[in-house]
Design a protein around this motif. Structure first.
Motif, PDB file in Angstrom:
ATOM      1  N   VAL A 245      68.337  19.914  23.758  1.00 22.45           N
ATOM      2  CA  VAL A 245      68.372  19.719  25.202  1.00 22.45           C
ATOM      3  C   VAL A 245      67.355  20.648  25.863  1.00 22.45           C
ATOM      4  O   VAL A 245      67.321  21.852  25.610  1.00 22.45           O
ATOM      5  N   PHE A 246      66.507  20.059  26.687  1.00 21.97           N
ATOM      6  CA  PHE A 246      65.557  20.778  27.527  1.00 21.97           C
ATOM      7  C   PHE A 246      66.215  20.863  28.899  1.00 21.97           C
ATOM      8  O   PHE A 246      66.209  19.914  29.674  1.00 21.97           O
ATOM      9  N   THR A 247      66.852  22.003  29.173  1.00 24.91           N
ATOM     10  CA  THR A 247      67.699  22.139  30.359  1.00 24.91           C
ATOM     11  C   THR A 247      66.892  22.173  31.650  1.00 24.91           C
ATOM     12  O   THR A 247      65.681  22.405  31.646  1.00 24.91           O
ATOM     13  N   GLU A 248      67.600  21.956  32.747  1.00 28.30           N
ATOM     14  CA  GLU A 248      66.973  22.021  34.064  1.00 28.30           C
ATOM     15  C   GLU A 248      66.325  23.380  34.296  1.00 28.30           C
ATOM     16  O   GLU A 248      65.218  23.458  34.821  1.00 28.30           O
ATOM     17  N   SER A 249      67.012  24.445  33.896  1.00 29.69           N
ATOM     18  CA  SER A 249      66.464  25.785  34.118  1.00 29.69           C
ATOM     19  C   SER A 249      65.216  26.022  33.260  1.00 29.69           C
ATOM     20  O   SER A 249      64.268  26.664  33.706  1.00 29.69           O
TER      21      SER A 249
ATOM     22  N   ASP B 200      68.827  17.544  32.849  1.00 34.79           N
ATOM     23  CA  ASP B 200      68.582  17.931  31.458  1.00 34.79           C
ATOM     24  C   ASP B 200      67.969  16.756  30.701  1.00 34.79           C
ATOM     25  O   ASP B 200      68.292  15.599  30.968  1.00 34.79           O
ATOM     26  N   LYS B 201      67.063  17.065  29.761  1.00 29.05           N
ATOM     27  CA  LYS B 201      66.437  16.030  28.940  1.00 29.05           C
ATOM     28  C   LYS B 201      66.762  16.293  27.479  1.00 29.05           C
ATOM     29  O   LYS B 201      66.772  17.438  27.035  1.00 29.05           O
ATOM     30  N   THR B 202      66.996  15.232  26.736  1.00 28.09           N
ATOM     31  CA  THR B 202      67.189  15.342  25.299  1.00 28.09           C
ATOM     32  C   THR B 202      65.867  14.970  24.634  1.00 28.09           C
ATOM     33  O   THR B 202      65.309  13.910  24.893  1.00 28.09           O
TER      34      THR B 202
END
Length: 64
Positions: free
Chosen positions: A16-20, A3-5
């Protein structure tokens, strides 16, 4: 992939830019990460859509 913030370019809040979501973007061939948080994206989309005419044919079927 983790995940990226990301900081929203409109309201400066972190989201949050999630893995999915990252996998979805990659699958669709999107090169860039989102720059706006979900609420700012929604507001921007509504703003763009409200600027359009309520005439769904785009004015091309006018009778002269």
């Amino acid at each position: 992939m983790a995940d990226k913030t990301i900081s929203c370019k409109d309201c400066n809040t972190d989201f949050v830019f999630t893995e999915s979501e990252q996998a979805f973007y990659k699958e669709k061939g999107f090169d860039n990460e989102p720059q706006r948080c979900p609420s700012c994206r929604k507001a921007r989309k509504q703003q763009r859509n409200s600027g359009r005419s309520s005439n769904r044919d785009g004015g091309f079927n006018k009778k002269w």
